[in-house]
Enzyme design. Structure first.
Site, PDB file in Angstrom:
ATOM      1  N   THR A  15       0.807  -1.221   0.000  1.00 42.54           N
ATOM      2  CA  THR A  15       0.000   0.000   0.000  1.00 42.54           C
ATOM      3  C   THR A  15       0.839   1.268   0.000  1.00 42.54           C
ATOM      4  OG1 THR A  15      -1.633  -1.203   1.275  1.00 42.54           O
ATOM      5  CG2 THR A  15      -1.832   1.174   1.298  1.00 42.54           C
ATOM      6  N   SER A  61       1.138 -10.471   0.095  1.00 44.78           N
ATOM      7  CA  SER A  61       0.541 -11.817   0.144  1.00 44.78           C
ATOM      8  C   SER A  61       1.114 -12.702  -0.954  1.00 44.78           C
ATOM      9  CB  SER A  61      -0.972 -11.749  -0.066  1.00 44.78           C
ATOM     10  OG  SER A  61      -1.510 -10.709   0.662  1.00 44.78           O
ATOM     11  N   CYS A 281      -1.100 -18.300  22.138  1.00 49.56           N
ATOM     12  CA  CYS A 281      -1.273 -17.026  22.852  1.00 49.56           C
ATOM     13  C   CYS A 281      -0.378 -15.975  22.216  1.00 49.56           C
ATOM     14  CB  CYS A 281      -0.861 -17.173  24.317  1.00 49.56           C
ATOM     15  SG  CYS A 281      -1.882 -18.319  25.221  1.00 49.56           S
TER      16      CYS A 281
HETATM   17  N1  ASP Z   1      -2.227  -6.012   1.119  1.00 46.28           N
HETATM   18  C1  ASP Z   1      -1.150  -5.076   1.358  1.00 46.28           C
HETATM   19  C2  ASP Z   1       0.153  -5.862   1.393  1.00 46.28           C
HETATM   20  O1  ASP Z   1       0.474  -6.483   2.363  1.00 46.28           O
HETATM   21  C3  ASP Z   1      -1.378  -4.333   2.610  1.00 46.28           C
HETATM   22  C4  ASP Z   1      -0.299  -3.330   2.937  1.00 46.28           C
HETATM   23  O2  ASP Z   1       0.481  -2.933   2.117  1.00 46.28           O
HETATM   24  O3  ASP Z   1      -0.233  -2.893   4.084  1.00 46.28           O
HETATM   25  O4  ASP Z   1       0.862  -5.873   0.409  1.00 46.28           O
END
Ligand code: ASP
Length: 345
Positions: A15, A61, A281
């Site tokens: 992001t 991801s 935990c």
């Molecule tokens: N989905 C994005 C990623 O992990 C979220 C972010 O950039 O914070 O690449």
């Protein structure tokens, strides 16, 4: 460092590198080579900044271990030329990525700061600018001509953490990360305050950086839940070419002591599959032997992850599996701190 420090920003995606196209309202990737022009505040920092960007910036991801290797090699190729590194990745898997990089870089003598943001850098309310600017400042900080930070860290929302102690805990708030079992290494307020006591000290003798590039992917995380069946556990333990398992157990490392469960674990261990016990935990530690339900795990050769995070356990398992260690050696290395990821007893 007599002159201005040289900082390399490595942009992999996420992001932080997005700007909003106000015509379409969609988020699109931003050309990071223009970062100093787009964020004029960066010119006020007392350092020289260069940037490198992944050819195709990606959502974290989609980052598998081949991309971890790309990050490690970028650091290796530029290690002599730069005094510090700021690595921008998506926050979703940043704790996994940065934990892995901490194991991949041995004898580190320079700061590596991971950061990202919850809102794109082009958004009016963005958290990206503060995260990026303070990460660069931290990468520049020195005392007696030596960098203050010589380990892999993660900076987010006013706190600097040891990367391999972090977990993403919030998909909404700016305070997206925490480190339950280790205090922050620095906090940013009016001043940037370092918690010197908790920062790892580099060895007095300068050693060459060693980059461990091979990570073994054949591992699985098995999270226990009440009612888990023999069929489920059996099918996981029978995965072809499985090399390691992280069992997320209850509380201080407890698991059912039903015979079928223990027999399955024993069988896996006899096939040289390494099994690590990590607690579900978010804080605290596995203490195998504290309860009867974990004593037997220790006896059959399950390795204690103690107070390691699951993210760091994944990285450490992938790293150590490549070292061809006996169960005894593997257990010794896993149960002690290699990069500050586990607390000393
Ligand atoms: N989905 C994005 C990623 O992990 C979220 C972010 O950039 O914070 O690449």
């Amino acid at each position: 460092m007599a002159n201005k420090p040289n900082i390399l920003i490595v942009y992999t995606g996420g992001t932080i590198g997005m700007i909003k196209d106000y015509n379409t309202n969609a988020l699109k990737a931003f050309d990071f080579s223009q970062i100093v022009e787009k964020i004029p505040e960066l010119q006020q920092l007392n350092c020289n900044i260069e940037t490198i960007s992944f050819d195709e910036p990606m959502d974290s991801s989609n980052m598998n271990t081949l991309y971890y290797r790309e990050i490690a090699e970028t650091i290796e190729d530029n290690y002599k030329k730069f005094d510090g590194f700021v690595i921008l990745t998506g926050s979703d898997t940043m704790s996994y990525i940065s934990s892995a990089i901490s194991f991949m870089l041995e004898n580190l003598q320079k700061p590596i700061i991971f950061t990202g943001s919850q809102l794109p850098i082009g958004d009016l309310r963005t958290d990206a600018k503060e995260n990026l600017i303070t990460s660069i400042e931290i990468a520049c900080c020195q005392k007696n001509n030596k960098p203050i930070i010589t380990e892999v860290c993660l900076y987010f929302e006013y706190k600097l953490y040891r990367a391999n102690r972090t977990t993403k805990i919030n998909a909404e708030q700016f305070e997206a990360f925490t480190s339950m079992n280790y205090p922050p290494l620095a906090e940013s307020g009016v001043n940037l305050n370092f918690n010197q006591y908790y920062i790892s000290k580099p060895s007095a003798k300068e050693k060459e950086l060693v980059v461990r590039k091979e990570l073994v992917n054949g591992i699985v995380i098995l999270k226990l839940f009440p009612g888990i069946t023999k069929k489920v556990v059996q099918s996981i333990l029978n995965i072809d070419d499985l090399k390691g398992i992280i069992i997320e157990t209850y509380g201080a490392g407890n698991a059912p002591n039903e015979l079928w469960f223990l027999e399955l674990l024993k069988k896996a261990i006899s096939k040289n599959i390494r099994i690590v016990n990590v607690t579900q935990c978010s804080g605290g530690s596995v203490v195998q032997g504290h309860y009867e339900t974990s004593l037997i795990l220790k006896e059959i050769g399950v390795i204690s992850g103690r107070d390691i995070t699951t993210e760091s356990a994944v990285a450490k398992l992938m790293y150590l599996l490549n070292e061809n260690l006996s169960l005894k050696e593997f257990t010794t290395y896993f149960e002690k701190s290699i990069r500050g990821e586990i607390s000393n007893e």
